[in-house]
Design a protein around this motif. Structure first.
Motif, PDB file in Angstrom:
ATOM      1  N   SER A   1      37.727  33.927  43.183  1.00  0.00           N
ATOM      2  CA  SER A   1      37.456  32.988  44.658  1.00  0.00           C
ATOM      3  C   SER A   1      38.395  31.852  44.671  1.00  0.00           C
ATOM      4  O   SER A   1      39.073  31.073  43.813  1.00  0.00           O
ATOM      5  CB  SER A   1      36.104  32.451  44.555  1.00  0.00           C
ATOM      6  OG  SER A   1      35.777  31.827  45.768  1.00  0.00           O
ATOM      7  N   LEU A   2      39.433  31.524  45.957  1.00  0.00           N
ATOM      8  CA  LEU A   2      40.434  30.488  45.781  1.00  0.00           C
ATOM      9  C   LEU A   2      40.422  29.133  45.813  1.00  0.00           C
ATOM     10  O   LEU A   2      39.928  29.383  46.888  1.00  0.00           O
ATOM     11  CB  LEU A   2      41.423  31.387  46.067  1.00  0.00           C
ATOM     12  CG  LEU A   2      42.606  32.857  45.136  1.00  0.00           C
ATOM     13  CD1 LEU A   2      43.551  33.127  46.250  1.00  0.00           C
ATOM     14  CD2 LEU A   2      42.631  32.252  44.292  1.00  0.00           C
ATOM     15  N   TYR A   3      40.592  28.232  45.384  1.00  0.00           N
ATOM     16  CA  TYR A   3      40.705  27.341  45.946  1.00  0.00           C
ATOM     17  C   TYR A   3      41.412  26.487  45.746  1.00  0.00           C
ATOM     18  O   TYR A   3      41.978  25.131  44.884  1.00  0.00           O
ATOM     19  CB  TYR A   3      39.753  26.590  45.033  1.00  0.00           C
ATOM     20  CG  TYR A   3      38.534  27.071  45.402  1.00  0.00           C
ATOM     21  CD1 TYR A   3      37.414  26.211  47.046  1.00  0.00           C
ATOM     22  CD2 TYR A   3      37.523  27.985  45.275  1.00  0.00           C
ATOM     23  CE1 TYR A   3      36.348  26.801  47.077  1.00  0.00           C
ATOM     24  CE2 TYR A   3      36.379  28.396  45.124  1.00  0.00           C
ATOM     25  CZ  TYR A   3      35.801  27.739  46.620  1.00  0.00           C
ATOM     26  OH  TYR A   3      34.687  28.539  46.860  1.00  0.00           O
ATOM     27  N   ILE A   4      42.864  27.310  45.268  1.00  0.00           N
ATOM     28  CA  ILE A   4      44.329  26.089  44.999  1.00  0.00           C
ATOM     29  C   ILE A   4      45.314  26.766  46.570  1.00  0.00           C
ATOM     30  O   ILE A   4      45.041  27.695  46.660  1.00  0.00           O
ATOM     31  CB  ILE A   4      44.860  27.024  43.829  1.00  0.00           C
ATOM     32  CG1 ILE A   4      45.092  28.911  44.275  1.00  0.00           C
ATOM     33  CG2 ILE A   4      44.194  26.797  42.987  1.00  0.00           C
ATOM     34  CD1 ILE A   4      45.615  29.052  42.896  1.00  0.00           C
TER      35      ILE A   4
ATOM     36  N   GLN B   1      48.716  27.623  48.785  1.00  0.00           N
ATOM     37  CA  GLN B   1      49.681  28.722  48.751  1.00  0.00           C
ATOM     38  C   GLN B   1      50.334  28.468  47.862  1.00  0.00           C
ATOM     39  O   GLN B   1      50.997  29.044  47.047  1.00  0.00           O
ATOM     40  CB  GLN B   1      50.673  29.132  50.121  1.00  0.00           C
ATOM     41  CG  GLN B   1      51.019  29.904  50.781  1.00  0.00           C
ATOM     42  CD  GLN B   1      51.282  29.915  52.157  1.00  0.00           C
ATOM     43  OE1 GLN B   1      51.262  29.178  52.915  1.00  0.00           O
ATOM     44  NE2 GLN B   1      52.283  30.422  51.868  1.00  0.00           N
ATOM     45  N   SER B   2      51.006  26.840  47.611  1.00  0.00           N
ATOM     46  CA  SER B   2      52.149  27.665  46.730  1.00  0.00           C
ATOM     47  C   SER B   2      51.931  27.740  44.720  1.00  0.00           C
ATOM     48  O   SER B   2      52.293  27.754  44.385  1.00  0.00           O
ATOM     49  CB  SER B   2      52.662  25.908  46.772  1.00  0.00           C
ATOM     50  OG  SER B   2      52.350  24.846  46.168  1.00  0.00           O
ATOM     51  N   ARG B   3      51.046  27.713  44.513  1.00  0.00           N
ATOM     52  CA  ARG B   3      50.371  27.134  43.235  1.00  0.00           C
ATOM     53  C   ARG B   3      49.442  28.645  42.952  1.00  0.00           C
ATOM     54  O   ARG B   3      49.621  28.849  41.992  1.00  0.00           O
ATOM     55  CB  ARG B   3      48.859  25.795  43.139  1.00  0.00           C
ATOM     56  CG  ARG B   3      49.269  24.854  42.890  1.00  0.00           C
ATOM     57  CD  ARG B   3      48.898  23.920  42.487  1.00  0.00           C
ATOM     58  NE  ARG B   3      47.618  24.311  41.907  1.00  0.00           N
ATOM     59  CZ  ARG B   3      46.730  24.077  40.916  1.00  0.00           C
ATOM     60  NH1 ARG B   3      45.741  23.563  42.440  1.00  0.00           N
ATOM     61  NH2 ARG B   3      46.268  24.603  40.183  1.00  0.00           N
ATOM     62  N   GLN B   4      48.919  29.135  43.808  1.00  0.00           N
ATOM     63  CA  GLN B   4      48.987  30.896  44.170  1.00  0.00           C
ATOM     64  C   GLN B   4      50.034  31.736  43.832  1.00  0.00           C
ATOM     65  O   GLN B   4      49.499  32.463  42.978  1.00  0.00           O
ATOM     66  CB  GLN B   4      48.463  30.678  44.933  1.00  0.00           C
ATOM     67  CG  GLN B   4      47.353  30.564  45.916  1.00  0.00           C
ATOM     68  CD  GLN B   4      47.418  30.606  47.314  1.00  0.00           C
ATOM     69  OE1 GLN B   4      47.554  32.428  47.870  1.00  0.00           O
ATOM     70  NE2 GLN B   4      46.459  30.562  47.696  1.00  0.00           N
ATOM     71  N   ARG B   5      51.065  31.438  43.864  1.00  0.00           N
ATOM     72  CA  ARG B   5      52.597  32.054  43.502  1.00  0.00           C
ATOM     73  C   ARG B   5      52.430  32.454  41.472  1.00  0.00           C
ATOM     74  O   ARG B   5      52.921  33.370  41.121  1.00  0.00           O
ATOM     75  CB  ARG B   5      53.682  31.310  43.454  1.00  0.00           C
ATOM     76  CG  ARG B   5      54.039  31.591  45.710  1.00  0.00           C
ATOM     77  CD  ARG B   5      55.487  30.741  45.259  1.00  0.00           C
ATOM     78  NE  ARG B   5      55.675  31.423  47.203  1.00  0.00           N
ATOM     79  CZ  ARG B   5      56.127  30.632  47.563  1.00  0.00           C
ATOM     80  NH1 ARG B   5      55.828  29.395  47.550  1.00  0.00           N
ATOM     81  NH2 ARG B   5      55.440  30.933  48.700  1.00  0.00           N
TER      82      ARG B   5
ATOM     83  N   ILE C   1      39.309  36.108  47.213  1.00  0.00           N
ATOM     84  CA  ILE C   1      38.043  35.693  49.035  1.00  0.00           C
ATOM     85  C   ILE C   1      38.876  33.578  49.253  1.00  0.00           C
ATOM     86  O   ILE C   1      39.552  33.214  47.828  1.00  0.00           O
ATOM     87  CB  ILE C   1      37.312  35.321  48.690  1.00  0.00           C
ATOM     88  CG1 ILE C   1      36.213  36.585  48.336  1.00  0.00           C
ATOM     89  CG2 ILE C   1      36.350  34.354  49.939  1.00  0.00           C
ATOM     90  CD1 ILE C   1      33.833  35.878  47.892  1.00  0.00           C
ATOM     91  N   PHE C   2      39.891  34.478  50.209  1.00  0.00           N
ATOM     92  CA  PHE C   2      40.751  32.737  50.382  1.00  0.00           C
ATOM     93  C   PHE C   2      39.832  31.953  51.241  1.00  0.00           C
ATOM     94  O   PHE C   2      39.619  31.471  52.323  1.00  0.00           O
ATOM     95  CB  PHE C   2      42.218  33.542  51.627  1.00  0.00           C
ATOM     96  CG  PHE C   2      42.875  34.155  50.549  1.00  0.00           C
ATOM     97  CD1 PHE C   2      44.016  33.726  50.096  1.00  0.00           C
ATOM     98  CD2 PHE C   2      43.127  35.831  50.101  1.00  0.00           C
ATOM     99  CE1 PHE C   2      45.126  34.235  49.471  1.00  0.00           C
ATOM    100  CE2 PHE C   2      43.722  36.459  48.837  1.00  0.00           C
ATOM    101  CZ  PHE C   2      44.540  35.688  49.247  1.00  0.00           C
ATOM    102  N   ASN C   3      39.585  31.018  50.856  1.00  0.00           N
ATOM    103  CA  ASN C   3      38.499  30.014  51.747  1.00  0.00           C
ATOM    104  C   ASN C   3      39.649  28.780  51.995  1.00  0.00           C
ATOM    105  O   ASN C   3      40.902  29.499  52.090  1.00  0.00           O
ATOM    106  CB  ASN C   3      38.726  29.014  49.992  1.00  0.00           C
ATOM    107  CG  ASN C   3      37.612  29.973  49.092  1.00  0.00           C
ATOM    108  OD1 ASN C   3      36.165  29.703  49.732  1.00  0.00           O
ATOM    109  ND2 ASN C   3      37.251  30.223  47.854  1.00  0.00           N
ATOM    110  N   PRO C   4      39.083  28.234  52.531  1.00  0.00           N
ATOM    111  CA  PRO C   4      39.768  27.984  53.253  1.00  0.00           C
ATOM    112  C   PRO C   4      40.747  26.611  53.023  1.00  0.00           C
ATOM    113  O   PRO C   4      40.247  25.916  51.967  1.00  0.00           O
ATOM    114  CB  PRO C   4      38.915  26.572  54.897  1.00  0.00           C
ATOM    115  CG  PRO C   4      37.392  28.049  54.485  1.00  0.00           C
ATOM    116  CD  PRO C   4      37.128  28.425  53.056  1.00  0.00           C
ATOM    117  N   GLY C   5      41.653  26.625  54.207  1.00  0.00           N
ATOM    118  CA  GLY C   5      43.448  25.917  53.194  1.00  0.00           C
ATOM    119  C   GLY C   5      44.538  26.820  52.191  1.00  0.00           C
ATOM    120  O   GLY C   5      44.592  26.254  52.197  1.00  0.00           O
ATOM    121  N   THR C   6      43.352  27.675  52.042  1.00  0.00           N
ATOM    122  CA  THR C   6      43.872  28.491  50.803  1.00  0.00           C
ATOM    123  C   THR C   6      45.133  29.765  51.296  1.00  0.00           C
ATOM    124  O   THR C   6      45.524  31.013  50.870  1.00  0.00           O
ATOM    125  CB  THR C   6      43.243  29.361  49.725  1.00  0.00           C
ATOM    126  OG1 THR C   6      42.085  30.031  50.207  1.00  0.00           O
ATOM    127  CG2 THR C   6      42.471  28.222  48.803  1.00  0.00           C
TER     128      THR C   6
END
Length: 122
Positions: free
Chosen positions: A63-66, A68-72, A87-92
């Motif tokens: 479950s992502l809460y970071i 797009q740029s930090r996801q790399r 799961i891409f939470n809102p904003g991710t």
């Protein structure tokens, strides 16, 4: 709840007003195993927040809460963990990462973990 879904919350925080905090609390409350990775150490609902990525196995959901740029920095880490879904939470939202995950047979879900848990659709 049908079964325990081992979940990694990426972007975990000890700030109660944040969605990642609420997600950890609800996941634990609903009986899921939770791993937490964040920028700062701490603890939420008995789950220790790690600040360094540790090898993980048998993970059901990330479950992502970071953003797009930090996801790399976590692309390889997540793909190598082979979760069933991310799961891409809102904003991710991140179409580049969606493609990489799908190429590796990992389900992409644009959703809100807290909402899914509230509706018993997790």
């Amino acid at each position: 709840m049908t079964k325990n879904k081992k979940t990694l919350v990426l972007g975990a925080t000890t700030k109660p007003e944040k969605a990642a905090f609420k997600a950890i609390e609800m996941l634990v409350d609903k009986g899921h195993s939770v791993l937490a990775l964040g920028q700062n150490m701490g603890e939420v609902a008995g789950v220790k927040i790690k600040t360094k990525a540790i090898p993980i196995k048998n993970i059901d959901t990330v479950s992502l809460y970071i953003n797009q740029s930090r996801q790399r920095d976590y692309y390889n880490y997540i793909v190598e963990a082979k979760p069933k879904r991310v799961i891409f939470n809102p904003g991710t939202e991140n179409p580049e990462f969606y493609q990489l995950l799908q190429l590796n047979n990992i389900k992409v879900e644009e959703a809100c973990t807290v909402t899914l848990l509230t509706l018993n659709k997790y």
